[in-house]
Design a protein around this motif. Structure first.
Motif, PDB file in Angstrom:
ATOM      1  N   GLU A 364       0.819  -1.203   0.000  1.00 35.87           N
ATOM      2  CA  GLU A 364       0.000   0.000   0.000  1.00 35.87           C
ATOM      3  C   GLU A 364       0.860   1.264   0.000  1.00 35.87           C
ATOM      4  OE1 GLU A 364      -3.174   2.216  -0.482  1.00 35.87           O
ATOM      5  OE2 GLU A 364      -3.169   0.015  -0.503  1.00 35.87           O
ATOM      6  N   THR A 365       1.996   1.215   0.668  1.00 38.72           N
ATOM      7  CA  THR A 365       2.872   2.392   0.710  1.00 38.72           C
ATOM      8  C   THR A 365       3.347   2.762  -0.686  1.00 38.72           C
ATOM      9  OG1 THR A 365       3.640   1.794   2.924  1.00 38.72           O
ATOM     10  CG2 THR A 365       4.991   3.349   1.686  1.00 38.72           C
ATOM     11  N   VAL A 366       3.754   1.763  -1.459  1.00 41.22           N
ATOM     12  CA  VAL A 366       4.219   2.020  -2.822  1.00 41.22           C
ATOM     13  C   VAL A 366       3.056   2.493  -3.696  1.00 41.22           C
ATOM     14  CG1 VAL A 366       5.340   1.037  -4.856  1.00 41.22           C
ATOM     15  CG2 VAL A 366       6.079   0.341  -2.581  1.00 41.22           C
ATOM     16  N   ARG A 367       1.867   1.925  -3.490  1.00 46.09           N
ATOM     17  CA  ARG A 367       0.690   2.387  -4.235  1.00 46.09           C
ATOM     18  C   ARG A 367       0.486   3.888  -4.039  1.00 46.09           C
ATOM     19  NH1 ARG A 367      -2.193  -2.408  -2.360  1.00 46.09           N
ATOM     20  NH2 ARG A 367      -2.413  -3.885  -4.079  1.00 46.09           N
ATOM     21  N   GLN A 368       0.587   4.304  -2.787  1.00 44.09           N
ATOM     22  CA  GLN A 368       0.399   5.726  -2.481  1.00 44.09           C
ATOM     23  C   GLN A 368       1.446   6.574  -3.208  1.00 44.09           C
ATOM     24  OE1 GLN A 368      -2.037   7.069  -0.789  1.00 44.09           O
ATOM     25  NE2 GLN A 368      -2.953   5.361   0.322  1.00 44.09           N
ATOM     26  N   LEU A 369       2.683   6.115  -3.223  1.00 42.66           N
ATOM     27  CA  LEU A 369       3.754   6.853  -3.897  1.00 42.66           C
ATOM     28  C   LEU A 369       3.500   6.964  -5.400  1.00 42.66           C
ATOM     29  CD1 LEU A 369       6.939   5.396  -2.141  1.00 42.66           C
ATOM     30  CD2 LEU A 369       6.085   7.739  -1.968  1.00 42.66           C
ATOM     31  N   VAL A 370       3.064   5.860  -5.997  1.00 41.47           N
ATOM     32  CA  VAL A 370       2.830   5.848  -7.447  1.00 41.47           C
ATOM     33  C   VAL A 370       1.701   6.805  -7.815  1.00 41.47           C
ATOM     34  CG1 VAL A 370       2.074   4.431  -9.391  1.00 41.47           C
ATOM     35  CG2 VAL A 370       3.730   3.507  -7.758  1.00 41.47           C
ATOM     36  N   VAL A 371       0.601   6.741  -7.055  1.00 38.30           N
ATOM     37  CA  VAL A 371      -0.524   7.639  -7.340  1.00 38.30           C
ATOM     38  C   VAL A 371      -0.114   9.097  -7.116  1.00 38.30           C
ATOM     39  CG1 VAL A 371      -2.852   8.311  -6.627  1.00 38.30           C
ATOM     40  CG2 VAL A 371      -2.250   5.880  -6.799  1.00 38.30           C
ATOM     41  N   LYS A 372       0.631   9.336  -6.057  1.00 46.26           N
ATOM     42  CA  LYS A 372       1.078  10.698  -5.734  1.00 46.26           C
ATOM     43  C   LYS A 372       1.945  11.273  -6.843  1.00 46.26           C
ATOM     44  CE  LYS A 372       3.506  13.314  -2.123  1.00 46.26           C
ATOM     45  NZ  LYS A 372       4.231  13.209  -0.818  1.00 46.26           N
ATOM     46  N   GLU A 373       2.772  10.438  -7.465  1.00 48.59           N
ATOM     47  CA  GLU A 373       3.677  10.918  -8.514  1.00 48.59           C
ATOM     48  C   GLU A 373       3.017  10.958  -9.894  1.00 48.59           C
ATOM     49  OE1 GLU A 373       7.711   9.686  -8.673  1.00 48.59           O
ATOM     50  OE2 GLU A 373       7.844   9.253  -6.529  1.00 48.59           O
ATOM     51  N   GLY A 374       1.723  10.639  -9.956  1.00 43.32           N
ATOM     52  CA  GLY A 374       1.000  10.767 -11.219  1.00 43.32           C
ATOM     53  C   GLY A 374       0.862   9.494 -12.013  1.00 43.32           C
ATOM     54  N   GLY A 375       1.123   8.332 -11.387  1.00 44.45           N
ATOM     55  CA  GLY A 375       1.048   7.073 -12.110  1.00 44.45           C
ATOM     56  C   GLY A 375      -0.345   6.742 -12.593  1.00 44.45           C
ATOM     57  N   ALA A 376      -1.365   6.972 -11.737  1.00 46.48           N
ATOM     58  CA  ALA A 376      -2.745   6.652 -12.119  1.00 46.48           C
ATOM     59  C   ALA A 376      -3.192   7.516 -13.297  1.00 46.48           C
ATOM     60  CB  ALA A 376      -3.677   6.842 -10.920  1.00 46.48           C
ATOM     61  N   ARG A 377      -2.883   8.797 -13.233  1.00 42.02           N
ATOM     62  CA  ARG A 377      -3.281   9.705 -14.324  1.00 42.02           C
ATOM     63  C   ARG A 377      -2.616   9.289 -15.637  1.00 42.02           C
ATOM     64  NH1 ARG A 377      -5.195  15.036 -14.579  1.00 42.02           N
ATOM     65  NH2 ARG A 377      -4.970  15.335 -12.321  1.00 42.02           N
ATOM     66  N   ALA A 378      -1.333   8.922 -15.567  1.00 42.29           N
ATOM     67  CA  ALA A 378      -0.616   8.512 -16.787  1.00 42.29           C
ATOM     68  C   ALA A 378      -1.234   7.258 -17.391  1.00 42.29           C
ATOM     69  CB  ALA A 378       0.858   8.279 -16.461  1.00 42.29           C
ATOM     70  N   LEU A 379      -1.661   6.323 -16.550  1.00 42.00           N
ATOM     71  CA  LEU A 379      -2.262   5.073 -17.034  1.00 42.00           C
ATOM     72  C   LEU A 379      -3.645   5.328 -17.644  1.00 42.00           C
ATOM     73  CD1 LEU A 379      -1.160   2.860 -14.042  1.00 42.00           C
ATOM     74  CD2 LEU A 379      -0.481   2.475 -16.414  1.00 42.00           C
ATOM     75  N   VAL A 380      -4.438   6.216 -17.008  1.00 44.09           N
ATOM     76  CA  VAL A 380      -5.766   6.550 -17.541  1.00 44.09           C
ATOM     77  C   VAL A 380      -5.632   7.177 -18.928  1.00 44.09           C
ATOM     78  CG1 VAL A 380      -7.802   8.016 -17.230  1.00 44.09           C
ATOM     79  CG2 VAL A 380      -6.868   6.756 -15.281  1.00 44.09           C
ATOM     80  N   ARG A 381      -4.579   7.940 -19.126  1.00 38.43           N
ATOM     81  CA  ARG A 381      -4.343   8.582 -20.421  1.00 38.43           C
ATOM     82  C   ARG A 381      -4.209   7.546 -21.540  1.00 38.43           C
ATOM     83  NH1 ARG A 381       0.742   9.495 -22.422  1.00 38.43           N
ATOM     84  NH2 ARG A 381       0.898  10.844 -24.258  1.00 38.43           N
TER      85      ARG A 381
END
Length: 584
Positions: A364-381
């Motif tokens: 979960e800690t790494v998940r938070q880091l990835v989302v915080k750095e814009g990983g989710a937005r990049a994947l949705v794109r």
């Protein structure tokens, strides 16, 4: 008892002044090579002084390879010096044979004396190796003019012929000039790609694997490349990976990753990927600076996308070791991956996404880091219909999004804000069959994440699309659609919206007929009806449907949810209506 000693034609070797014909010299040369081969085989059965015999065997194999290369076509001015050396070799081989017999029969007078005798033989073999090398190559290497051309064995040749050919290639790589080394490596790669039996022979000749490893550090680009190809081939065999590791291949492979040519890098990374598949060798790669080297390669803009994808797959193999994963994060692996995901190169994009997924899995800690750095937005794109990404990229992005965000209500809400649901809905309505199914399965899992997600999906029109999938050809899809709807109508607003459409209720009642082939879906279909039957207007529509008889049949068969629905329909308000329907 040991193997019976094979006689060598010693009358031709009594002194260097003995007159012999060229044919006799060649016969003797061949005879000594055969004797060395025989002695190497015999040495495997020796159980005492095993370390010393291992050293002796390696030197005998090397000596045999050198003599094979010099067996024919050696210049006339080299014949007499070489024949003089063969006399000494003959005496040394004869001494080795006697010592081997004594060790096998345990007939020596004392351990210390035998150890001393074995050391003397090792010293003599060293001297022989140096002398042979010096004689048939004044520059210290064998050139093309001096080399014996051994033809590649034909298909179906004996193992002895194949081994002879490989040992000849070993000699060429070991003592040949640059061009001979290159040609020998090319020939080696040809045969190991044609027949995996050659791979086994190369591995059995332990010096060859070590030599290939050493060639990775060659300043000659072509030698480095061909050695990389060979090692990549060998690393594909699970049983040979240990041999490569013992031969010290990891360090040279990483140096190739850092400084080699593009071709050498590709095959070196392929080898590292295969060697780290089970994760057991992660520390070996990390200890040689492999993690940093691979991450540095991924961060270079001008590097080939396929190469970056392969780097990501190697790194993915290492994340199972927690300490290495933490080091990767400290080395900015997350931001590197997100940058690659934002890029246009499909192979690099997919490799980075899969590497990212491995890092966030169960953490979960790494998940938070990835989302915080814009990983989710990049994947949705990537799954934006207006973008031009491939099916494979979108498939990977959806899988990573689910792993990254679906376990957190906050992250799901972020996805909604990023337009994720709009993208899914577009592909559900207008996508081709393959992407439509991907979007459907992702939407199915999304509706199980939170009530907020279900509300948003209900407002967005997902229920209409789920209803369409109730009549899909695939049983799995039909069942998933029914389950998704049964979850969606748990939300009051969705329930009212669903029940307001008579087509929805009529279709579900119709599908409750066993003749429709949906028996496995009855559980979810009945669950939908049970939920919406809490609304008066829904109960009225159910009772007025021409398919209401299907519920009664299920109730009579003892289906619990069907009985509950019938009881709800059998209130005073509907009783007369139902009696009229069921007894007409």
């Amino acid at each position: 008892m040991g193997e019976e000693q094979k006689p060598i034609n010693s009358c031709n070797c009594t002194s260097s002044s003995t007159t012999t014909t060229t044919a006799e010299e060649d016969d003797l040369h061949r005879q000594i090579i055969d004797e060395i081969e025989s002695l190497c085989t015999l040495s495997h059965s020796i159980r005492v002084f095993s370390v010393k015999w291992q050293v002796i065997r390696k030197k005998l194999e090397e000596l045999s390879s050198m003599l094979v290369a010099a067996e024919t076509r050696r210049p006339n001015h080299h014949r007499r010096p070489l024949d003089d050396v063969i006399v000494t070799i003959f005496n040394t081989i004869k001494e080795c044979r006697n010592l081997a017999s004594s060790c096998i029969n345990v007939s020596y007078s004392g351990k210390l004396l035998m150890q001393s005798d074995l050391d003397k033989v090792i010293s003599k073999l060293d001297s022989a190796l140096k002398n042979v090398s010096a004689i048939f190559s004044s520059s210290g290497v064998v050139t093309g003019d001096l080399a014996l051309v051994v033809l590649k064995p034909s298909i179906g040749s004996s193992r002895e012929d194949m081994r002879f050919y490989v040992k000849d290639l070993l000699t060429r790589v070991k003592i040949g000039d640059t061009q001979m080394k290159i040609q020998a490596l090319i020939s080696l790669n040809e045969v190991i790609f044609e027949d995996e039996k050659y791979v086994k022979i190369v591995v059995e000749i332990g010096d060859f694997v070590i030599l290939l490893s050493n060639c990775l550090d060659s300043v000659e680009c072509r030698i480095q490349e061909e050695a990389s190809v060979a090692i990549a081939m060998i690393s594909g065999f699970e049983s040979y990976k240990g041999v490569l590791l013992v031969s010290g291949v990891i360090g040279p492979l990483i140096r190739v990753v850092e400084n080699g040519s593009l071709k050498a890098k590709k095959f070196a990374i392929t080898s590292l990927e295969k060697l780290t598949e089970n994760g057991d060798n992660a520390w070996a790669l990390s200890a040689h600076g492999g993690v940093t080297a691979l991450l540095n390669l991924c961060s270079k803009d001008e590097i080939d996308a396929e190469l970056i994808g392969s780097c990501c797959w190697v790194l993915r193999n290492l994340v199972g070791v927690e300490e290495i994963k933490r080091f990767m994060i400290e080395e900015n692996a997350i931001s590197t991956c997100i940058k690659l995901i934002k890029g246009r190169d499909e192979v690099a994009q997919i490799g980075a996404a899969e590497f990212l997924q491995s890092m966030v899995s169960g953490d979960e800690t790494v998940r938070q880091l990835v989302v915080k750095e814009g990983g989710a937005r990049a994947l949705v794109r990537i799954i934006d219909p207006k973008s031009n990404f491939s099916f494979k990229s979108r498939e990977t992005a959806l899988r990573v999004i689910e792993n990254l965000c679906f376990s957190s209500v906050d992250h799901v809400n972020l996805l909604i804000n990023y337009g994720f649901m709009d993208n899914l809905l577009y592909f559900l309505r207008k996508g081709d069959a393959s992407i439509q199914e991907l979007a459907f399965k992702s939407a199915f899992r999304l509706c199980g994440t939170s009530e907020d997600a279900r509300k948003s999906m209900g407002d967005g029109g997902f229920m209409v699309e789920f209803v369409k999938f109730l009549e899909a050809k695939s049983y799995e899809i039909r069942e998933m659609a029914a389950e998704a709807l049964s979850i969606m109508v748990l939300v009051h607003k969705n329930r009212k919206k669903f029940a307001s459409d008579e087509h929805n209720i009529g279709l579900i009642l119709q599908l409750l007929d066993p003749k429709q082939g949906n028996s496995g879906n009855f559980k979810f279909l009945l669950s939908i009806l049970l939920s919406i039957s809490s609304c008066n207007h829904a109960r009225r529509k159910i009772a007025n449907s021409g398919y209401v008889k299907n519920i009664e049949n299920l109730a009579n068969s003892g289906v619990s949810d069907a009985k509950k629905i019938v009881r709800k329909l059998s209130t005073n308000r509907f009783k007369s209506m139902l009696n009229g329907i069921w007894h007409s």
